[in-house]
Design a protein around this motif. Structure first.
Motif, PDB file in Angstrom:
ATOM      1  N   ALA A 133      16.569  37.766 -38.888  1.00  0.00           N
ATOM      2  CA  ALA A 133      16.910  37.611 -37.547  1.00  0.00           C
ATOM      3  C   ALA A 133      15.802  37.415 -36.523  1.00  0.00           C
ATOM      4  O   ALA A 133      15.502  36.471 -35.882  1.00  0.00           O
ATOM      5  N   TRP A 134      14.563  37.821 -37.015  1.00  0.00           N
ATOM      6  CA  TRP A 134      13.396  37.653 -36.336  1.00  0.00           C
ATOM      7  C   TRP A 134      12.544  35.864 -37.016  1.00  0.00           C
ATOM      8  O   TRP A 134      11.921  35.483 -36.738  1.00  0.00           O
ATOM      9  N   LYS A 136      14.763  33.668 -38.002  1.00  0.00           N
ATOM     10  CA  LYS A 136      15.377  32.956 -36.844  1.00  0.00           C
ATOM     11  C   LYS A 136      15.444  32.074 -36.140  1.00  0.00           C
ATOM     12  O   LYS A 136      15.375  31.324 -35.509  1.00  0.00           O
ATOM     13  N   GLN A 137      14.523  33.198 -35.256  1.00  0.00           N
ATOM     14  CA  GLN A 137      14.427  33.233 -33.862  1.00  0.00           C
ATOM     15  C   GLN A 137      12.829  32.631 -33.763  1.00  0.00           C
ATOM     16  O   GLN A 137      12.946  31.445 -33.493  1.00  0.00           O
ATOM     17  N   LYS A 138      12.474  32.685 -35.042  1.00  0.00           N
ATOM     18  CA  LYS A 138      11.077  32.143 -35.460  1.00  0.00           C
ATOM     19  C   LYS A 138      11.493  30.557 -35.433  1.00  0.00           C
ATOM     20  O   LYS A 138      10.717  29.352 -34.995  1.00  0.00           O
ATOM     21  N   GLN A 140      14.074  28.739 -34.834  1.00  0.00           N
ATOM     22  CA  GLN A 140      14.715  28.275 -33.203  1.00  0.00           C
ATOM     23  C   GLN A 140      12.802  27.898 -32.665  1.00  0.00           C
ATOM     24  O   GLN A 140      13.569  26.793 -31.668  1.00  0.00           O
ATOM     25  N   GLU A 141      11.382  27.448 -32.299  1.00  0.00           N
ATOM     26  CA  GLU A 141      10.717  28.003 -31.635  1.00  0.00           C
ATOM     27  C   GLU A 141      10.036  26.736 -31.625  1.00  0.00           C
ATOM     28  O   GLU A 141       9.637  25.175 -31.090  1.00  0.00           O
ATOM     29  N   SER A 192      17.301  41.725 -28.249  1.00  0.00           N
ATOM     30  CA  SER A 192      15.851  41.492 -28.065  1.00  0.00           C
ATOM     31  C   SER A 192      14.913  42.574 -27.910  1.00  0.00           C
ATOM     32  O   SER A 192      13.513  42.255 -28.626  1.00  0.00           O
ATOM     33  N   LYS A 195      14.484  44.056 -31.564  1.00  0.00           N
ATOM     34  CA  LYS A 195      13.926  43.419 -32.110  1.00  0.00           C
ATOM     35  C   LYS A 195      12.020  43.227 -31.792  1.00  0.00           C
ATOM     36  O   LYS A 195      11.179  43.152 -32.756  1.00  0.00           O
ATOM     37  N   ASP A 196      11.692  43.212 -30.720  1.00  0.00           N
ATOM     38  CA  ASP A 196      10.608  42.563 -30.830  1.00  0.00           C
ATOM     39  C   ASP A 196       9.753  43.907 -30.766  1.00  0.00           C
ATOM     40  O   ASP A 196       8.597  44.050 -30.854  1.00  0.00           O
TER      41      ASP A 196
END
Length: 200
Positions: A133-134, A136-138, A140-141, A192, A195-196
């Protein structure tokens, strides 16, 4: 990655209300038709292993992950276990290619220490799902123009995930189980905020 639009990847379906809006000249609906989103996106599948000793190698999978492909992946997992710590316990979920007879037989020959399977699609129980998840988030930035560019960035980030984060996520597992036991409910995904909190 978004695929080029064509008659197969570009499908638009309206409900009756939106169709009326389109016929009446509604500009918002027109923009959706003018710049449609593709139905499918292109990408690739990856596999990986994590432990309190860090991550294994990132495995880029070509084609469908069936029993044959998974047996090859298990060979890489064994190499990772031997490199990280031969006393590690092997754990996986109950995805169909993981639990076929041939996969189970192969697991029996490769790993001395094994834990029971947990349910497939259980990101609230799986520590490595927090890593995915982390990442993927990075990813997508930033926009990536090709799959090769996306792969290179993913491998770069995967190889820099600190051991401390792996240990923190695995230590967090008991807390997750306690929350589920106390509430009697399962969460489908991490928030979120969580995750953070865990990945910081």
């Amino acid at each position: 990655l978004d695929t080029p639009l064509n008659s197969q990847t570009n499908q638009i379906r309206f409900n009756k209300e939106d169709e009326k809006k389109l016929k009446s000249g509604d500009t918002k609906i027109y923009e959706k038709v003018k710049k449609p989103m593709p139905k499918y996106t292109s990408g690739f599948m990856v596999a990986g292993v994590m432990s309190t000793h860090g991550l294994g190698k990132l495995i880029l999978c070509v084609g469908t992950m069936n029993t044959f492909a998974y047996k090859r992946t298990l060979d890489y997992f064994q190499e990772d276990v031997n490199r990280l710590n031969s006393d590690l316990y092997f754990q996986q979920d109950e995805a169909s290619c993981h639990t076929s007879k041939k996969s189970i037989d192969h697991i029996e020959t490769l790993f001395n220490n094994k834990l029971p399977f947990w349910p497939a699609n259980s990101p609230d129980l799986s520590s490595i799902d927090m890593i995915w998840a982390w990442l993927k988030q990075k990813l997508q930035e930033k926009n990536h123009n090709t799959l090769e560019e996306l792969k290179e960035k993913l491998v770069f980030m995967w190889n820099r995930v600190p051991i401390g984060l792996c240990r923190k996520l695995i230590a967090h597992f008991d807390k997750k189980i306690k929350i589920i036991e106390d509430s009697g409910e399962r969460e489908n995904q991490y928030t979120s905020k969580e995750k953070d909190e865990v990945c910081s």
